[in-house]
Design a protein around this motif. Structure first.
Motif, mmCIF file in Angstrom:
data_model
loop_
_atom_site.group_PDB
_atom_site.id
_atom_site.type_symbol
_atom_site.label_atom_id
_atom_site.label_comp_id
_atom_site.label_asym_id
_atom_site.label_seq_id
_atom_site.Cartn_x
_atom_site.Cartn_y
_atom_site.Cartn_z
ATOM 1 N N ILE A 235 4.049 4.548 14.551
ATOM 2 C CA ILE A 235 2.631 4.884 14.674
ATOM 3 C C ILE A 235 2.417 6.357 14.312
ATOM 4 O O ILE A 235 3.118 7.240 14.794
ATOM 5 C CB ILE A 235 2.126 4.596 16.101
ATOM 6 C CG1 ILE A 235 2.226 3.098 16.392
ATOM 7 C CG2 ILE A 235 0.698 5.094 16.287
ATOM 8 C CD1 ILE A 235 1.840 2.726 17.786
ATOM 9 N N GLY A 236 1.434 6.602 13.455
ATOM 10 C CA GLY A 236 1.171 7.963 13.011
ATOM 11 C C GLY A 236 1.698 8.226 11.618
ATOM 12 O O GLY A 236 1.252 9.144 10.945
ATOM 13 N N THR A 237 2.672 7.443 11.172
ATOM 14 C CA THR A 237 3.195 7.604 9.817
ATOM 15 C C THR A 237 2.927 6.372 8.978
ATOM 16 O O THR A 237 2.494 6.464 7.848
ATOM 17 C CB THR A 237 4.707 7.897 9.853
ATOM 18 O OG1 THR A 237 5.369 6.834 10.556
ATOM 19 C CG2 THR A 237 4.989 9.214 10.568
ATOM 20 N N THR A 238 3.184 5.205 9.527
ATOM 21 C CA THR A 238 2.877 3.953 8.836
ATOM 22 C C THR A 238 2.294 2.995 9.856
ATOM 23 O O THR A 238 2.296 3.261 11.045
ATOM 24 C CB THR A 238 4.145 3.327 8.208
ATOM 25 O OG1 THR A 238 5.094 3.084 9.241
ATOM 26 C CG2 THR A 238 4.748 4.247 7.170
ATOM 27 N N ILE B 221 -3.803 -0.499 -1.162
ATOM 28 C CA ILE B 221 -4.318 0.735 -0.570
ATOM 29 C C ILE B 221 -3.578 1.922 -1.164
ATOM 30 O O ILE B 221 -2.358 1.901 -1.327
ATOM 31 C CB ILE B 221 -4.172 0.708 0.963
ATOM 32 C CG1 ILE B 221 -4.976 -0.463 1.543
ATOM 33 C CG2 ILE B 221 -4.643 2.020 1.575
ATOM 34 C CD1 ILE B 221 -4.829 -0.622 3.039
ATOM 35 N N SER B 222 -4.308 2.986 -1.498
ATOM 36 C CA SER B 222 -3.697 4.177 -2.084
ATOM 37 C C SER B 222 -2.758 4.853 -1.095
ATOM 38 O O SER B 222 -2.949 4.792 0.130
ATOM 39 C CB SER B 222 -4.785 5.168 -2.511
ATOM 40 O OG SER B 222 -5.661 4.573 -3.455
ATOM 41 N N THR B 223 -1.734 5.516 -1.625
ATOM 42 C CA THR B 223 -0.763 6.219 -0.792
ATOM 43 C C THR B 223 -1.459 7.275 0.062
ATOM 44 O O THR B 223 -2.296 8.044 -0.427
ATOM 45 C CB THR B 223 0.301 6.886 -1.679
ATOM 46 O OG1 THR B 223 0.944 5.881 -2.463
ATOM 47 C CG2 THR B 223 1.330 7.622 -0.828
ATOM 48 N N GLY B 224 -1.101 7.314 1.338
ATOM 49 C CA GLY B 224 -1.661 8.302 2.249
ATOM 50 C C GLY B 224 -3.058 7.988 2.741
ATOM 51 O O GLY B 224 -3.675 8.822 3.405
ATOM 52 N N VAL B 225 -3.565 6.802 2.434
ATOM 53 C CA VAL B 225 -4.928 6.434 2.819
ATOM 54 C C VAL B 225 -4.891 5.319 3.849
ATOM 55 O O VAL B 225 -4.103 4.386 3.735
ATOM 56 C CB VAL B 225 -5.745 5.962 1.593
ATOM 57 C CG1 VAL B 225 -7.123 5.466 2.014
ATOM 58 C CG2 VAL B 225 -5.871 7.100 0.588
ATOM 59 N N THR B 226 -5.718 5.423 4.873
ATOM 60 C CA THR B 226 -5.874 4.372 5.881
ATOM 61 C C THR B 226 -7.261 3.752 5.725
ATOM 62 O O THR B 226 -8.271 4.459 5.760
ATOM 63 C CB THR B 226 -5.722 4.935 7.303
ATOM 64 O OG1 THR B 226 -4.420 5.504 7.447
ATOM 65 C CG2 THR B 226 -5.903 3.827 8.338
#
Length: 323
Positions: free
Chosen positions: A99-102, A129-134
């Motif tokens: 949690i917090g990273t993936t 989904i784009s990298t680094g995007v939630t």
């Protein structure tokens, strides 16, 4: 049954027999014999009690042995449960650590299963989904079915641009059993002549154009001209093909109908550079009375006044059937 207390035995008569005492010998012997006769019954009762208690003790021993076996099995199961608990704790810790990273749940795993048949499972995928995007999805406050892009009302089936100086535009096998009704969009199509020519429609059966007198239509164009034809070899569609823009939509109904008429409604507008003409409209309502299902259509002009140019596009959409 429980262990039973042994029955009592009547004590031996006293005083004891004395052989040298002639005065008491006979009476004491008689008392002893009487006691012995009665004691036989008491001895039998004691023996039966001992035997029954022995059987009971054996049953207790067997039960205790079985209990010890079950206890051993329970200990083994407890050990397995502890192992599983340890694995669950490790999995939970590993999930929490992400949690917090993936995402805490990997999209490689199924998230739901059917209650009646657990082979029916579902999962969410995050590949797009784009990298680094939630991304966040919010559930509406109502029940319903999740729709796919292919579940929308209209599905694009074909898109073509006319060939330059062509007399026909053929989409002879664009219809399928998946759709009963269709919409054809004509986008900024142009012709080769300022005087224009009517755009007609014929339908195809199994890829073959039907040019028989099976087309019945009512045409209205502006301003104020009407044309009714009850038995033609083609129907009117779209609008006049001038050398400037023509836009239209044609809706086709009941394409898969057999022994029933297939209908079309055409609404179009054209812009002419001819003096005093300008913009005109053309509406047509018609039926094709062939008995077979239709597989596609042809748009065509006679070629006497105008031809299609390689401009604009004709798009064919299918209406999804009611689910």
């Amino acid at each position: 049954m429980a262990v039973q207390i042994p029955p009592t035995i009547t004590p031996v008569p006293t005083p004891a027999i004395q052989r040298g005492d002639r005065a008491t010998f006979s009476s004491r012997v008689d008392a002893f014999i009487n006691w012995l006769v009665a004691a036989r019954t008491e001895f039998s009762a004691v023996a039966a009690n001992v035997y029954q208690n022995a059987l009971e003790a054996m049953g207790f021993a067997n039960s205790a042995a079985q209990d010890r076996t079950q206890t051993g099995l329970d200990r083994v199961q407890t050990g397995l449960d502890r192992v599983q608990t340890g694995q669950d704790r490790a999995a939970a810790a590993a999930s929490a650590a992400t949690i917090g990273t993936t995402a805490a749940f990997s999209d490689a795993n199924s998230m739901v299963k059917n209650a009646a048949d657990n082979t029916k499972q579902g999962k969410f995928k995050a590949d797009l989904i784009s990298t680094g995007v939630t991304r966040e999805w919010q559930m509406p406050d109502k029940n319903g079915r999740v729709a796919l892009m292919t579940d929308t009302a209209l599905v694009l089936l074909a898109s073509v641009t006319p060939a330059d100086n062509a007399l026909t535009i053929d989409l002879l096998n664009v219809f399928t059993s998946a759709y009963d009704n269709y919409k054809v969009i004509v986008r900024t199509m142009e012709g080769s002549s300022a005087t224009g020519d009517y755009v007609n429609i014929r339908f195809a059966v199994a890829g073959v154009i039907d040019a028989n007198t099976r087309y019945n239509y009512f045409q209205q164009n502006g301003p104020g001209t009407t044309n009714t034809n009850a038995a033609a070899t083609a129907g009117r569609a779209v609008a006049n093909l001038f050398n400037t823009s023509i836009c239209a939509e044609v809706e086709i109904f009941n394409a898969n109908g057999t022994n029933t008429a297939k209908g079309w409604i055409s609404r179009g507008a054209a812009l002419s550079t001819s003096t005093g003409v300008g913009a005109i409209f053309d509406n047509t309502y018609g039926f094709y009375t062939g008995a077979s299902a239709i597989s596609g259509f042809r748009l065509f002009v006679s070629g006497s006044s105008s031809k299609f140019l390689a401009k604009g596009s004709i798009e064919v959409y299918g209406y999804n059937k009611v689910m």
